[in-house]
Enzyme design. Structure first.
Site, PDB file in Angstrom:
ATOM      1  N   ARG A  16       3.340  -3.117  -3.095  1.00  0.00           N
ATOM      2  CA  ARG A  16       2.692  -3.438  -4.363  1.00  0.00           C
ATOM      3  C   ARG A  16       1.181  -3.365  -4.239  1.00  0.00           C
ATOM      4  O   ARG A  16       0.533  -2.500  -4.801  1.00  0.00           O
ATOM      5  CB  ARG A  16       3.142  -4.837  -4.828  1.00  0.00           C
ATOM      6  CG  ARG A  16       2.794  -5.155  -6.292  1.00  0.00           C
ATOM      7  CD  ARG A  16       1.357  -5.529  -6.534  1.00  0.00           C
ATOM      8  NE  ARG A  16       0.918  -6.678  -5.732  1.00  0.00           N
ATOM      9  CZ  ARG A  16      -0.328  -7.119  -5.699  1.00  0.00           C
ATOM     10  NH1 ARG A  16      -1.293  -6.495  -6.390  1.00  0.00           N
ATOM     11  NH2 ARG A  16      -0.659  -8.158  -4.937  1.00  0.00           N
ATOM     12  N   ASP A  17       0.613  -4.232  -3.439  1.00  0.00           N
ATOM     13  CA  ASP A  17      -0.840  -4.315  -3.310  1.00  0.00           C
ATOM     14  C   ASP A  17      -1.420  -3.030  -2.741  1.00  0.00           C
ATOM     15  O   ASP A  17      -2.509  -2.593  -3.133  1.00  0.00           O
ATOM     16  CB  ASP A  17      -1.192  -5.500  -2.404  1.00  0.00           C
ATOM     17  CG  ASP A  17      -2.630  -5.946  -2.551  1.00  0.00           C
ATOM     18  OD1 ASP A  17      -3.422  -5.232  -3.174  1.00  0.00           O
ATOM     19  OD2 ASP A  17      -2.967  -7.020  -2.026  1.00  0.00           O
ATOM     20  N   HIS A 213      -4.432 -14.642   2.767  1.00  0.00           N
ATOM     21  CA  HIS A 213      -4.377 -13.231   2.377  1.00  0.00           C
ATOM     22  C   HIS A 213      -5.760 -12.638   2.628  1.00  0.00           C
ATOM     23  O   HIS A 213      -6.660 -12.756   1.799  1.00  0.00           O
ATOM     24  CB  HIS A 213      -3.983 -13.122   0.896  1.00  0.00           C
ATOM     25  CG  HIS A 213      -3.902 -11.734   0.368  1.00  0.00           C
ATOM     26  ND1 HIS A 213      -2.737 -11.188  -0.116  1.00  0.00           N
ATOM     27  CD2 HIS A 213      -4.843 -10.759   0.232  1.00  0.00           C
ATOM     28  CE1 HIS A 213      -2.961  -9.947  -0.524  1.00  0.00           C
ATOM     29  NE2 HIS A 213      -4.240  -9.679  -0.326  1.00  0.00           N
ATOM     30  N   HIS A 215      -8.489  -9.513   3.667  1.00  0.00           N
ATOM     31  CA  HIS A 215      -8.777  -8.084   3.646  1.00  0.00           C
ATOM     32  C   HIS A 215      -9.699  -7.757   4.816  1.00  0.00           C
ATOM     33  O   HIS A 215     -10.424  -8.622   5.308  1.00  0.00           O
ATOM     34  CB  HIS A 215      -9.429  -7.685   2.325  1.00  0.00           C
ATOM     35  CG  HIS A 215      -8.459  -7.616   1.183  1.00  0.00           C
ATOM     36  ND1 HIS A 215      -8.451  -6.590   0.268  1.00  0.00           N
ATOM     37  CD2 HIS A 215      -7.454  -8.446   0.805  1.00  0.00           C
ATOM     38  CE1 HIS A 215      -7.489  -6.783  -0.616  1.00  0.00           C
ATOM     39  NE2 HIS A 215      -6.878  -7.915  -0.312  1.00  0.00           N
ATOM     40  N   CYS A 246      -8.964  -4.248  -3.827  1.00  0.00           N
ATOM     41  CA  CYS A 246      -9.053  -4.756  -5.196  1.00  0.00           C
ATOM     42  C   CYS A 246      -9.546  -3.649  -6.125  1.00  0.00           C
ATOM     43  O   CYS A 246     -10.548  -2.996  -5.823  1.00  0.00           O
ATOM     44  CB  CYS A 246     -10.018  -5.949  -5.234  1.00  0.00           C
ATOM     45  SG  CYS A 246     -10.261  -6.630  -6.880  1.00  0.00           S
ATOM     46  N   ASN A 255      -6.109  -4.453   2.793  1.00  0.00           N
ATOM     47  CA  ASN A 255      -5.669  -5.687   3.438  1.00  0.00           C
ATOM     48  C   ASN A 255      -5.659  -5.497   4.948  1.00  0.00           C
ATOM     49  O   ASN A 255      -5.733  -4.371   5.448  1.00  0.00           O
ATOM     50  CB  ASN A 255      -4.238  -6.023   2.996  1.00  0.00           C
ATOM     51  CG  ASN A 255      -4.111  -6.226   1.505  1.00  0.00           C
ATOM     52  OD1 ASN A 255      -4.964  -5.819   0.737  1.00  0.00           O
ATOM     53  ND2 ASN A 255      -3.047  -6.842   1.082  1.00  0.00           N
TER      54      ASN A 255
END
Length: 313
Positions: A16-17, A213, A215, A246, A255
């Site tokens: 997803r991300d 979370h 990055h 982002c 990430n």
């Protein structure tokens, strides 16, 4: 250094991300086979898609098709990202295909406005309804707070504001709160200082899981993981191949790489339950699909071999 956790939980968010940040459309078939490979690597938690509007994030237009096609071991808990009640309505049409939902907002008013065109208060109002309905449907719920460690538009974000949002998400039904370093602004000292504050704000309750979370935008991702481990954090989100970033603003790269995270933790004697060679295979597959080098290190160097084969004579 404090005593480190013996085991950590990792949620893979690349499908997803990671995928949503890719400029070229990834074929549904490729998404499915990549998720299936990740599921065979020992990962036990994966965020596989999001029910966002296709005109907002075209890459995830096939959320339903992906959910219906993937075949992962039954012990893998699948999560979907839910932006609002309309997204939840669409997701619940496939309720038997996933186990968890994640909702999100930013700790920065400016970032939240640019990301979802709402104030923080407006986002919380909507997410309370989403979380309430998701819990009624028997789904485990995570609330993710973006820009927890800093905002590219506002600079430093007051830790007490992050704590207030975390408590509001808990009160709304979130069983897990993720603290996002959305644009890679965190540093290890900050991480070590903030997580105990946020845990205290949540009442040091075992009922709410705290997740980091990070990055790797400025190369501090794994250093921040170590700082979080030092203060008892044992739940992390990461993305295979160091995919992601982002959408706002430009330059917010991926990430931390799941394979780099797993490699470091296992070398430190911390159990992840992940088969690193199988995970590296998945990274190689996504590299081939995207047709470009990846940011992760282990996908290039390979796992550490303590007993390498002897060189030819």
């Amino acid at each position: 250094m404090a005593e480190l956790p013996q085991r950590v939980r990792i949620r893979e968010v690349g499908p997803r991300d990671g995928f949503q940040n890719e400029p070229e459309t990834i074929d549904t078939f490729d998404k499915v086979r990549l998720i299936d490979q990740l599921g065979r690597s020992g990962l036990r938690r994966m965020e596989v898609t999001s029910f966002v509007r296709p005109d907002v994030i075209p890459q995830l237009h096939d959320a339903a098709a992906v959910l219906e096609a993937i075949e992962v071991p039954p012990e893998v808990s699948l999560s979907v990202l839910i932006p609002n009640e309309r997204g939840l309505d669409r997701a619940l049409e496939h309720r038997d295909r996933f186990h968890e939902v994640s909702v999100f907002l930013s700790a920065s008013e400016t970032h939240n406005r640019k990301n979802v065109n709402r104030s923080i208060a407006e986002s919380l109002d909507g997410l309370r309804r989403v979380l309430d309905r998701a819990r009624e449907a028997g789904l485990r719920c995570e609330g993710v707070i973006a820009t927890s460690f800093g905002c590219p538009y506002e600079g430093r974000v007051p830790p007490e504001r992050v704590a207030q949002i975390a408590a509001a998400l808990r009160d709304a039904g979130a069983q897990e709160v993720g603290f996002g370093d959305t644009t890679g602004m965190a540093n290890p000292r900050q991480v070590r200082e903030l997580f105990p504050q946020w845990r205290e704000a949540l009442g040091a309750s075992d009922d709410v899981e705290l997740t980091a979370h990070f990055h790797n935008t400025r190369g501090q991702g794994l250093a921040n993981v170590l700082a979080a481990l030092d203060v008892g954090v044992d739940s992390f989100e990461s993305s295979f191949g160091e995919l992601g970033g982002c959408p706002v603003p430009a330059g917010a790269t991926g990430n931390i790489a799941t394979e780099d995270l797993v490699s470091m933790l296992e070398e430190m004697g911390i159990d992840t339950g992940v088969d690193l060679p199988a995970l590296v295979v998945a990274s190689g597959m996504v590299r081939d699909v995207l047709g470009r080098p990846l940011g992760s290190h282990v996908s290039t160097a390979g796992p550490v071999e303590w007993n390498p084969p002897a060189p030819p004579s």
